[in-house]
Write a protein that holds these residues in place. Structure first.
Motif, short mmCIF file in Angstrom:
data_model
loop_
_atom_site.label_atom_id
_atom_site.label_comp_id
_atom_site.label_asym_id
_atom_site.label_seq_id
_atom_site.Cartn_x
_atom_site.Cartn_y
_atom_site.Cartn_z
N SER A 109 60.09 7.60 2.58
CA SER A 109 61.05 8.44 1.86
C SER A 109 62.14 8.99 2.76
O SER A 109 63.20 9.40 2.27
CB SER A 109 60.32 9.59 1.17
N ASN A 110 61.93 8.99 4.06
CA ASN A 110 62.92 9.50 5.00
C ASN A 110 63.75 8.40 5.65
O ASN A 110 64.46 8.66 6.63
CB ASN A 110 62.22 10.32 6.10
N TYR A 111 63.68 7.19 5.11
CA TYR A 111 64.44 6.07 5.66
C TYR A 111 65.28 5.36 4.59
O TYR A 111 65.71 4.23 4.79
CB TYR A 111 63.48 5.06 6.31
N THR A 112 65.53 6.03 3.49
CA THR A 112 66.25 5.40 2.39
C THR A 112 67.73 5.18 2.71
O THR A 112 68.31 4.17 2.28
CB THR A 112 66.11 6.25 1.13
N SER A 113 68.35 6.09 3.45
CA SER A 113 69.77 5.92 3.79
C SER A 113 69.99 4.68 4.64
O SER A 113 70.94 3.92 4.43
CB SER A 113 70.28 7.16 4.53
N ILE A 114 69.09 4.45 5.60
CA ILE A 114 69.20 3.27 6.45
C ILE A 114 69.00 2.01 5.63
O ILE A 114 69.74 1.01 5.79
CB ILE A 114 68.19 3.35 7.60
N LEU A 115 68.02 2.01 4.73
CA LEU A 115 67.76 0.84 3.90
C LEU A 115 68.96 0.49 3.04
O LEU A 115 69.36 -0.68 2.95
CB LEU A 115 66.52 1.09 3.03
N LEU A 116 69.55 1.50 2.39
CA LEU A 116 70.72 1.25 1.54
C LEU A 116 71.90 0.75 2.36
O LEU A 116 72.66 -0.13 1.91
CB LEU A 116 71.10 2.52 0.80
N ARG A 117 72.07 1.28 3.55
CA ARG A 117 73.21 0.87 4.37
C ARG A 117 73.05 -0.57 4.85
O ARG A 117 74.03 -1.32 4.93
CB ARG A 117 73.35 1.80 5.56
N ILE A 118 71.84 -0.97 5.15
CA ILE A 118 71.61 -2.34 5.61
C ILE A 118 71.74 -3.34 4.47
O ILE A 118 72.38 -4.39 4.61
CB ILE A 118 70.23 -2.45 6.28
N LEU A 119 71.13 -3.02 3.32
CA LEU A 119 71.07 -3.99 2.22
C LEU A 119 72.29 -3.95 1.32
O LEU A 119 72.75 -5.00 0.85
CB LEU A 119 69.80 -3.75 1.40
N ALA A 120 72.81 -2.76 1.03
CA ALA A 120 73.89 -2.63 0.05
C ALA A 120 75.22 -2.25 0.66
O ALA A 120 76.21 -2.15 -0.07
CB ALA A 120 73.50 -1.60 -1.02
N GLY A 121 75.27 -1.99 1.95
CA GLY A 121 76.52 -1.66 2.59
C GLY A 121 76.71 -0.16 2.79
O GLY A 121 75.96 0.68 2.27
N ALA A 122 77.76 0.16 3.56
CA ALA A 122 78.02 1.56 3.89
C ALA A 122 78.35 2.39 2.65
O ALA A 122 78.08 3.59 2.61
CB ALA A 122 79.15 1.65 4.91
N ARG A 123 78.96 1.76 1.64
CA ARG A 123 79.34 2.50 0.44
C ARG A 123 78.12 3.13 -0.22
O ARG A 123 78.17 4.27 -0.69
CB ARG A 123 80.03 1.55 -0.55
N TRP A 124 77.01 2.41 -0.26
CA TRP A 124 75.79 2.96 -0.84
C TRP A 124 74.97 3.73 0.20
O TRP A 124 74.29 4.70 -0.14
CB TRP A 124 74.94 1.82 -1.41
N GLY A 125 75.01 3.31 1.45
CA GLY A 125 74.23 3.99 2.47
C GLY A 125 74.66 5.42 2.71
O GLY A 125 73.85 6.27 3.08
N LEU A 126 75.96 5.70 2.50
CA LEU A 126 76.47 7.06 2.68
C LEU A 126 76.49 7.86 1.39
O LEU A 126 77.00 8.98 1.37
CB LEU A 126 77.89 6.98 3.25
N ASN A 127 75.96 7.29 0.32
CA ASN A 127 75.90 7.98 -0.97
C ASN A 127 74.66 8.86 -1.00
O ASN A 127 73.53 8.37 -1.08
CB ASN A 127 75.87 6.96 -2.11
N ALA A 128 74.86 10.17 -0.94
CA ALA A 128 73.72 11.10 -0.86
C ALA A 128 72.87 11.06 -2.13
O ALA A 128 71.64 11.16 -2.07
CB ALA A 128 74.23 12.52 -0.62
N GLU A 129 73.52 10.90 -3.29
CA GLU A 129 72.77 10.87 -4.55
C GLU A 129 71.88 9.64 -4.62
O GLU A 129 70.72 9.72 -5.03
CB GLU A 129 73.74 10.89 -5.73
N ALA A 130 72.41 8.48 -4.21
CA ALA A 130 71.60 7.27 -4.24
C ALA A 130 70.43 7.37 -3.26
O ALA A 130 69.31 6.94 -3.56
CB ALA A 130 72.47 6.06 -3.91
N SER A 131 70.69 7.95 -2.09
CA SER A 131 69.63 8.10 -1.10
C SER A 131 68.53 9.04 -1.60
O SER A 131 67.34 8.77 -1.43
CB SER A 131 70.21 8.62 0.21
#
Length: 670
Positions: A463-485
């Motif tokens: 649960s504390n690694y979701t931002s990294i996962l989104l940034r790797i798989l979906a790109g920076a646009r989703w990785g920096l999205n606090a709501e998605a994380s």
């Protein structure tokens, strides 16, 4: 389909678990490969297109398939387990029957057994017309909903035409989803046979290959529909007088692949490809099986009533003659109960389809696709195979209970101590039944503890690694999205509740032998559905998508509590066969299910450590380029260390887990 002597069925917990484990492993490997391929499609679609395909259309497809097959699978796998046990006993006693009974009576009994098996096969083929009716109903609902799609009222003609293109895209995609639902339902009778024979490998391979083809076809269709010539072709077909519209529209789209106006159709085509490949593989393996495909047959009535002239009476008599009515009643009961279960399971999609826009649906869908990864790859195959395992073990227990005398437990105990050799058979049957109950208890507690390890790993560390996962798989646009994380982190916690609920309900469905038990579970699901309907709106308004996930956690916890209560009652009743063993009560079950207290403390400590690492190494350094990767690696190294420590402690304190892993390693090497 794997062929073996029908008497060589899993007789112990180890052999049955190994069969289930092989199917689970194959399914996991193929699904991981499909997931990796599907990541190419994320950057080709907008959030709106992803939301339309993943929420309303997936809900339409899932409802049609689930309602059309769940009742058949549950009822037919249960009935064949009991019937096969009886058949094996008859084979073992064939010599006795020929010596002690009339040969004519033996032949009639064998013929009746063949008729019973054929009646069960006939019931399984009813899943095809059921699937056809549900697919047509889904198509009608989809076309009706397309009439009320809102189009933006603007002065710009291109904007209005774009909305019409999107509506046309959604309409065609829905039609493809409904067609895929019907084609996939054609394979259901053969899938039921796979489940009856514990041939989970065939089903897993078919699903895995179909998923790979689905991902590849989706990527290919998205690439084609994003080209200029395809855009112009479709626009010319819809607007013959505006030849240059497609080029103008695409130029205004700034050549961004996410502006693909037919992305939802690509998802529909890929779903159709999945259904065709899946069905073709199942029928191909069915034709290669010993005896080929078991087609439905008409059973000739042994007695013809000349006074039965009414056509209605003949039809009713034909139905009773060619179908196993007990199994058919179970199918209806399980289907009605499954509707409530499906409504509760898919309640989040229902809420989003009714209350949220396509963009919000897309944001939730992206988080759900990654958050549900563990459920799809690990928990769902484990739940399906656990249900098969418990169904087999439950059938053995029920068989021995039915063959024992109808005396009370106390009377049986007295007979064992006073009647000598005359009651040795009763003693042996009681001991054998108690052995099966003990094996089922051990399997139940171990499987629950195993899935709980997986759930706690996701809840406390992942649960504390979701931002990294989104940034790797979906790109920076989703990785920096606090709501998605935050939504994805909530899904990681939700995984722990899914782990417990899936296995506990698999046990209920596996051992339930009466409509009363299934009906009680349906009532519980209905009540929990009311809880969801009450909590979801305020929590969604308060916390957004996170609130919706929190509501699901509460409902899953309530469902798991009832399933645990059912299991404790089941073991308490069946355990009374042996007076020295009174069954496992709820409090004692908790001690067997949950990990060692020290391991639980390590899980909680790992959550605190990884959360502090996330804030220190990653969130405080949001630089782009290579810097964020360096900070991410530092954060990941902390998580890997926590996983090693926790699992080492689990192996140290969980002796049964050690023995199971060693046994699997030895079987693999041999």
């Amino acid at each position: 389909m794997n062929q073996s002597n029908r008497t060589d069925k899993p007789s112990t917990k180890t052999s049955a678990a190994e069969v289930a484990a092989r199917g689970t492993l194959i399914s996991i490997i193929l699904r991981i490969a499909s997931f990796l391929l599907s990541q190419f499609t994320v950057r080709f679609v907008s959030a709106s297109a992803l939301g339309k395909a993943s929420i309303p259309l997936e809900l339409l497809l899932g409802t049609s398939l689930f309602v059309g097959r769940e009742g058949f699978r549950l009822a037919l796998t249960k009935e064949v387990s009991e019937h096969n046990s009886t058949v094996n006993d008859d084979v073992g006693d064939r010599e006795y029957d020929e010596n002690e009974r009339n040969k004519k009576q033996s032949n009639m009994k064998q013929k009746q057994g063949m008729h019973t098996r054929q009646k069960i096969v006939n019931v399984s083929w009813l899943s095809i017309p059921t699937g056809a009716v549900l697919s047509i109903a889904a198509l009608i609902m989809h076309l009706h909903s397309c009439k009320y799609l809102s189009l933006p009222k603007t002065d710009a003609a291109t904007s209005d035409d774009l909305a019409r293109l999107n509506a046309f895209d959604y309409k065609i995609a829905g039609m493809l989803f409904c067609l895929a639902s019907f084609i996939e339902s054609l394979a259901e009778p053969l899938i039921i046979r796979c489940l009856q024979e514990m041939d989970v490998a065939t089903k897993a391979k078919a699903e895995g290959v179909a998923l790979l083809c689905k991902a590849a076809s989706c990527f290919g269709v998205l690439y084609i529909t994003a080209t200029f010539w395809f855009q112009n072709l479709v626009v010319d077909f819809m607007h013959p007088t505006t030849i240059d519209y497609g080029l103008d529209l695409k130029m205004k789209g700034d050549r961004d692949a996410s502006n693909n106006n037919f992305a939802v159709t690509a998802f529909g085509v890929s779903q159709l490809v999945y259904a065709m490949v899946y069905t073709a593989i199942i029928y191909w393996r069915g034709m290669l099986a010993a005896g080929g495909i078991r087609w439905p047959k008409c059973i000739q009535a042994p007695i013809h009533n000349p006074y039965q002239n009414s056509s209605k009476s003949r039809i009713v008599s034909s139905v009773f003659q060619n179908l196993d009515m007990k199994t058919l009643r179970l199918v209806i009961i399980f289907t009605l109960q499954g509707i409530l279960k499906h409504g509760l399971t898919e309640a989040d999609k229902i809420v989003l389809s009714a209350l949220a826009g396509s963009y919000d649906q897309g944001v939730y869908a992206l988080a759900a696709s990654y958050g549900g990864l563990a459920a799809r790859l690990l928990l769902q195959p484990m739940e399906e195979n656990a249900r098969l395992l418990f169904s087999r073990q439950g059938a053995l227990v029920a068989q021995h209970l039915e063959t024992m005398p109808s005396d009370s437990v106390e009377q049986k105990t007295i007979k064992k101590t006073t009647n000598g050799e005359g009651n040795n058979t009763c003693t042996e049957k009681s001991s054998l039944a108690s052995t099966h109950v003990k094996e089922m208890e051990d399997s139940y507690c171990f499987l629950l503890r195993a899935v709980l390890y997986i759930g706690l790993l996701f809840a406390s560390i992942a649960s504390n690694y979701t931002s990294i996962l989104l940034r790797i798989l979906a790109g920076a646009r989703w990785g920096l999205n606090a709501e998605a994380s935050a939504t994805l982190s909530a899904f990681c916690v939700y995984t722990a509740f899914l782990a417990i609920n899936g296995t506990t309900e698999a046990f209920v469905y596996g051992v339930a032998r009466s409509g009363k038990d299934v009906g009680a579970l349906g009532v519980i699901h209905a009540l929990i559905g009311g809880v969801f309907a009450t909590l979801a709106p305020p929590l969604v308004r308060l916390r957004g998508a996170v609130g919706l996930v929190l509501t699901n956690c509460i409902c899953m916890a309530l469902r798991s509590m009832y399933s645990l209560f059912y299991a404790s009652r089941y073991f308490s009743v069946t355990g009374k066969l042996n007076k020295a063993r009174s069954g496992i009560l709820t409090s004692r079950m908790m001690l067997h299910i949950f990990p060692h207290p020290f391991v639980l403390v390590l899980f909680f400590s790992s959550y605190l450590v990884t959360r502090a690492s996330n804030n220190h190494f990653y969130n405080d350094h949001t630089a782009t380029g290579a810097n964020w990767m360096l900070h991410a690696l530092r954060h990941i190294s902390v998580g890997v260390l926590c996983v090693i420590i926790v699992m080492s402690a689990a192996l140290r304190f969980d002796k049964e887990l050690q023995l199971t892993l060693l046994r699997l390693a030895k079987n693999k090497s041999s």
